[in-house]
Scaffold this motif. Structure first.
Motif, mmCIF file in Angstrom:
data_model
loop_
_atom_site.group_PDB
_atom_site.id
_atom_site.type_symbol
_atom_site.label_atom_id
_atom_site.label_comp_id
_atom_site.label_asym_id
_atom_site.label_seq_id
_atom_site.Cartn_x
_atom_site.Cartn_y
_atom_site.Cartn_z
ATOM 1 N N LYS A 39 0.864 -1.209 -0.118
ATOM 2 C CA LYS A 39 -0.166 0.018 -0.133
ATOM 3 C C LYS A 39 1.033 1.141 -0.005
ATOM 4 C CE LYS A 39 -3.582 2.680 0.867
ATOM 5 N NZ LYS A 39 -4.605 3.019 -0.049
ATOM 6 N N VAL A 40 0.651 2.227 -0.724
ATOM 7 C CA VAL A 40 1.485 3.405 -0.989
ATOM 8 C C VAL A 40 0.603 4.726 -0.451
ATOM 9 C CG1 VAL A 40 2.598 4.952 -2.636
ATOM 10 C CG2 VAL A 40 2.871 2.409 -2.731
ATOM 11 N N PHE A 41 1.220 5.573 0.216
ATOM 12 C CA PHE A 41 0.842 6.818 0.508
ATOM 13 C C PHE A 41 1.449 7.899 -0.093
ATOM 14 C CE2 PHE A 41 -0.803 4.077 3.466
ATOM 15 C CZ PHE A 41 -2.086 4.297 4.036
ATOM 16 N N LEU A 42 1.032 8.842 -0.823
ATOM 17 C CA LEU A 42 1.741 10.119 -1.536
ATOM 18 C C LEU A 42 1.267 11.350 -0.661
ATOM 19 C CD1 LEU A 42 3.621 11.167 -3.413
ATOM 20 C CD2 LEU A 42 1.786 11.432 -5.171
ATOM 21 N N TYR A 43 2.307 11.899 0.313
ATOM 22 C CA TYR A 43 1.859 13.032 0.854
ATOM 23 C C TYR A 43 2.145 14.381 -0.227
ATOM 24 C CZ TYR A 43 0.971 10.248 4.845
ATOM 25 O OH TYR A 43 0.398 9.324 5.872
ATOM 26 N N LEU A 44 1.292 15.276 0.004
ATOM 27 C CA LEU A 44 1.510 16.462 -0.799
ATOM 28 C C LEU A 44 1.733 17.755 0.133
ATOM 29 C CD1 LEU A 44 -1.559 16.354 -3.175
ATOM 30 C CD2 LEU A 44 0.662 15.511 -3.356
ATOM 31 N N SER A 62 1.629 3.036 -12.288
ATOM 32 C CA SER A 62 2.301 1.928 -12.075
ATOM 33 C C SER A 62 1.749 1.292 -10.652
ATOM 34 C CB SER A 62 3.554 1.811 -12.020
ATOM 35 O OG SER A 62 4.239 2.440 -11.013
ATOM 36 N N ILE A 63 1.224 1.968 -9.861
ATOM 37 C CA ILE A 63 0.902 1.565 -8.351
ATOM 38 C C ILE A 63 -0.376 1.099 -8.420
ATOM 39 C CG2 ILE A 63 0.785 2.565 -6.012
ATOM 40 C CD1 ILE A 63 2.680 4.708 -6.810
ATOM 41 N N GLU A 64 -0.548 -0.131 -7.587
ATOM 42 C CA GLU A 64 -1.609 -0.861 -7.655
ATOM 43 C C GLU A 64 -2.576 -0.334 -6.608
ATOM 44 O OE1 GLU A 64 -0.637 -4.809 -6.617
ATOM 45 O OE2 GLU A 64 0.628 -5.107 -8.377
ATOM 46 N N ASP A 65 -2.130 0.257 -5.272
ATOM 47 C CA ASP A 65 -2.916 0.525 -4.473
ATOM 48 C C ASP A 65 -2.376 1.850 -3.862
ATOM 49 O OD1 ASP A 65 -4.634 1.181 -2.419
ATOM 50 O OD2 ASP A 65 -4.564 -0.815 -1.387
ATOM 51 N N ILE A 66 -2.773 3.259 -4.193
ATOM 52 C CA ILE A 66 -2.237 4.157 -3.626
ATOM 53 C C ILE A 66 -3.441 5.225 -3.231
ATOM 54 C CG2 ILE A 66 -2.340 5.263 -5.947
ATOM 55 C CD1 ILE A 66 -0.009 6.935 -5.260
ATOM 56 N N THR A 67 -3.065 6.070 -2.113
ATOM 57 C CA THR A 67 -3.713 6.984 -1.426
ATOM 58 C C THR A 67 -2.976 8.377 -1.464
ATOM 59 O OG1 THR A 67 -5.193 5.627 0.139
ATOM 60 C CG2 THR A 67 -5.247 7.832 0.551
ATOM 61 N N VAL A 68 -3.381 9.543 -2.033
ATOM 62 C CA VAL A 68 -3.071 10.695 -2.036
ATOM 63 C C VAL A 68 -3.324 11.391 -1.078
ATOM 64 C CG1 VAL A 68 -2.324 12.613 -3.260
ATOM 65 C CG2 VAL A 68 -2.796 10.533 -4.418
ATOM 66 N N VAL A 69 -2.661 11.777 -0.055
ATOM 67 C CA VAL A 69 -2.851 12.479 1.213
ATOM 68 C C VAL A 69 -2.681 13.998 0.962
ATOM 69 C CG1 VAL A 69 -2.606 12.691 3.771
ATOM 70 C CG2 VAL A 69 -2.315 10.602 2.561
ATOM 71 N N SER A 70 -3.665 14.784 1.027
ATOM 72 C CA SER A 70 -3.627 16.437 0.855
ATOM 73 C C SER A 70 -3.719 16.929 2.298
ATOM 74 C CB SER A 70 -4.318 16.926 -0.219
ATOM 75 O OG SER A 70 -4.395 18.317 0.047
ATOM 76 N N PRO A 71 -2.819 17.958 2.844
ATOM 77 C CA PRO A 71 -3.227 18.357 4.013
ATOM 78 C C PRO A 71 -4.188 19.364 3.985
ATOM 79 C CG PRO A 71 -1.300 19.324 3.122
ATOM 80 C CD PRO A 71 -1.516 18.402 1.972
ATOM 81 N N SER A 72 -4.747 19.846 2.791
ATOM 82 C CA SER A 72 -5.858 20.893 2.792
ATOM 83 C C SER A 72 -6.578 20.885 1.493
ATOM 84 C CB SER A 72 -5.227 22.145 3.130
ATOM 85 O OG SER A 72 -4.351 22.716 1.603
ATOM 86 N N ASN A 73 -7.861 21.257 1.677
ATOM 87 C CA ASN A 73 -8.635 21.704 0.439
ATOM 88 C C ASN A 73 -7.802 22.239 -0.788
ATOM 89 O OD1 ASN A 73 -11.179 19.794 0.753
ATOM 90 N ND2 ASN A 73 -11.372 21.097 2.376
#
Length: 435
Positions: free
Chosen positions: A125-130, A182-193
């Motif tokens: 599982k991948v989390f991409l933080y912005l 290429s990532i099977e399971d990713i959540t992009v985490v944004s700290p704000s709208n």
């Protein structure tokens, strides 16, 4: 230290945290978040292995040589700077013996996306933080030609053709899209709208995978610092944060200098700076704030203890979250910010707990010079019973998304110069006195 010994340590679950530098050597917002995240994961009996690129350019005459390694940290200890192949071997060993509950990518700065693609090919599982916009543009603050905010994160000719980062941004955007696909399971985490709205313009297909999750949860109500300023009282105004150009520090200094030259006006204000700066003034009280010595709430405590009325957060770059904003409102301070400050301006407008003005020393000076009107507005705010939070707690919503998945062995077949990693490791250790 032998990095492969990490896989022999006694623990069942771990997270792989990726950043562009050692989070224990810096105290910016992303590093503060990473360190607190490691502590939160630890309470859930999840260990963290941190990796980051070590990059150095060496000039031999007119020839530039790039040397690279990957730094590895475990239990706050820097183990070694290693070759990429050795890093992959470590990850493979960890995945055989432990359960990886998530790969947390906090930045891609200084990294090769083909290397990141191999790391995430394990299937975790991948989390991409912005924390910034490094996935959208090499100028990760979205400053056109490195000077002025360009307006959005989308790369297109009409807006970007006269920017020196345009061609690099086109290549980056193409490569990031391939990487994300290429990532099977990713959540992009944004700290704000605010960040979500900008980032999804550059990556519209990812919109449904974005989770808006502020770094902190506002709890309780702080019911102090709400007494109106009396006729004989000075207004306490503080610049909060590091004294650098991108935070608007020198516009602030210019304003304070001019007020100090006005015999009448300087009697109406006391000026403070909470943070570090190379340039100071005798008529600005500098307050040292140490998270290491006084804990994660050190800034809130310092602002409260000094009974600050007004905080100046005058960034000229779009802030994606801003710890200092939420620390300031936790002390029930009125906030002055610039129209370029990103999420700060958005929050001030939404919460109605301050004022947004043009980014210029002239605008700030005009606001403070009209003392009577400014004091009236400040007192109206103090009487408004603004819902200032009593405490700020870590937002741990992402814990619900952690999962152990069946992993695949990462194929290791990249050609590399191992000597490069050895030299990079030595130079890094010398620079940060880690020998």
């Amino acid at each position: 230290m032998d990095i492969f010994k990490i896989a022999e340590e006694t623990f069942d679950k771990y997270s792989l945290i990726i950043h562009y530098r050692n989070p224990y050597l810096y105290s910016a917002g992303s590093e503060n978040y990473i360190v607190s995240q490691i502590e939160v994961l630890s309470t859930e009996k999840i260990k963290s292995v941190i990796i980051f690129p070590i990059y150095k350019s060496i000039w031999i005459g007119k020839i530039e040589l790039s040397i690279r390694a990957w730094g590895v940290i475990y239990e706050k200890k820097f183990y070694d700077g290693v070759s990429f192949n050795d890093l992959l071997k470590l990850i493979n060993r960890l995945n055989v013996r432990k359960q990886c509950v998530g790969i947390m990518i906090h930045s891609i700065i200084f990294m090769k996306l083909e290397e990141l693609s191999l790391i995430v090919s394990s299937g975790n599982k991948v989390f991409l933080y912005l924390h910034d916009f490094c996935t959208a543009c090499p100028q990760y603050n979205l400053l056109k030609n490195g000077t002025d905010f360009c307006g959005n994160a989308k790369i297109y000719k009409e807006k970007c053709h006269d920017c020196k980062f345009y061609n690099q941004a086109l290549d980056l955007h193409k490569n990031v899209i391939e990487f994300l696909d290429s990532i099977e399971d990713i959540t992009v985490v944004s700290p704000s709208n605010y960040v979500k709205d900008l980032w999804k313009e550059a990556f519209p297909k990812m919109e449904k995978k974005i989770l808006v999750m502020g770094h902190k949860i506002l709890c309780g109500k702080y019911e102090e610092n709400n007494t109106p300023i009396k006729s004989n009282e000075k207004i306490k105004v503080a610049f909060v944060g590091k004294g650098v150009v991108r935070k608007g520090y020198y516009e602030w200094l210019d304003v304070v200098d001019k007020i100090n030259c006005n015999d009448d006006l300087k009697k109406k204000y006391d000026f403070y700076h909470f943070g570090f700066s190379k340039e100071t003034r005798d008529y600005i009280k500098n307050v040292t704030v140490s998270v290491i010595e006084n804990g994660p709430d050190a800034m809130i405590k310092a602002i409260r203890q000094n009974s600050i009325d007004v905080v100046v957060l005058f960034s000229c770059v779009p802030e994606t979250y801003s710890y200092t904003y939420f620390e300031s409102i936790a002390a029930n301070c009125f906030v002055i910010t610039s129209s370029l400050s990103g999420n700060i301006a958005t929050e001030v407008t939404h919460r109605e707990n301050g004022i947004v003005i043009d980014y210029s020393s002239e605008s700030l000076l005009k606001l403070l010079s009209d003392y009577k009107n400014f004091k009236t507005n400040l007192n109206q705010y103090k009487k408004s019973s603004f819902n200032a939070p009593k405490t700020l707690k870590n937002n741990t919503e992402y814990l619900n998304l952690l999962m152990s998945k069946e992993t695949k062995e990462i194929e290791i077949n990249m050609k590399e110069n191992r000597l490069s990693a050895v030299i990079a490791n030595i130079l890094y250790r010398i620079r940060y006195k880690l020998m």
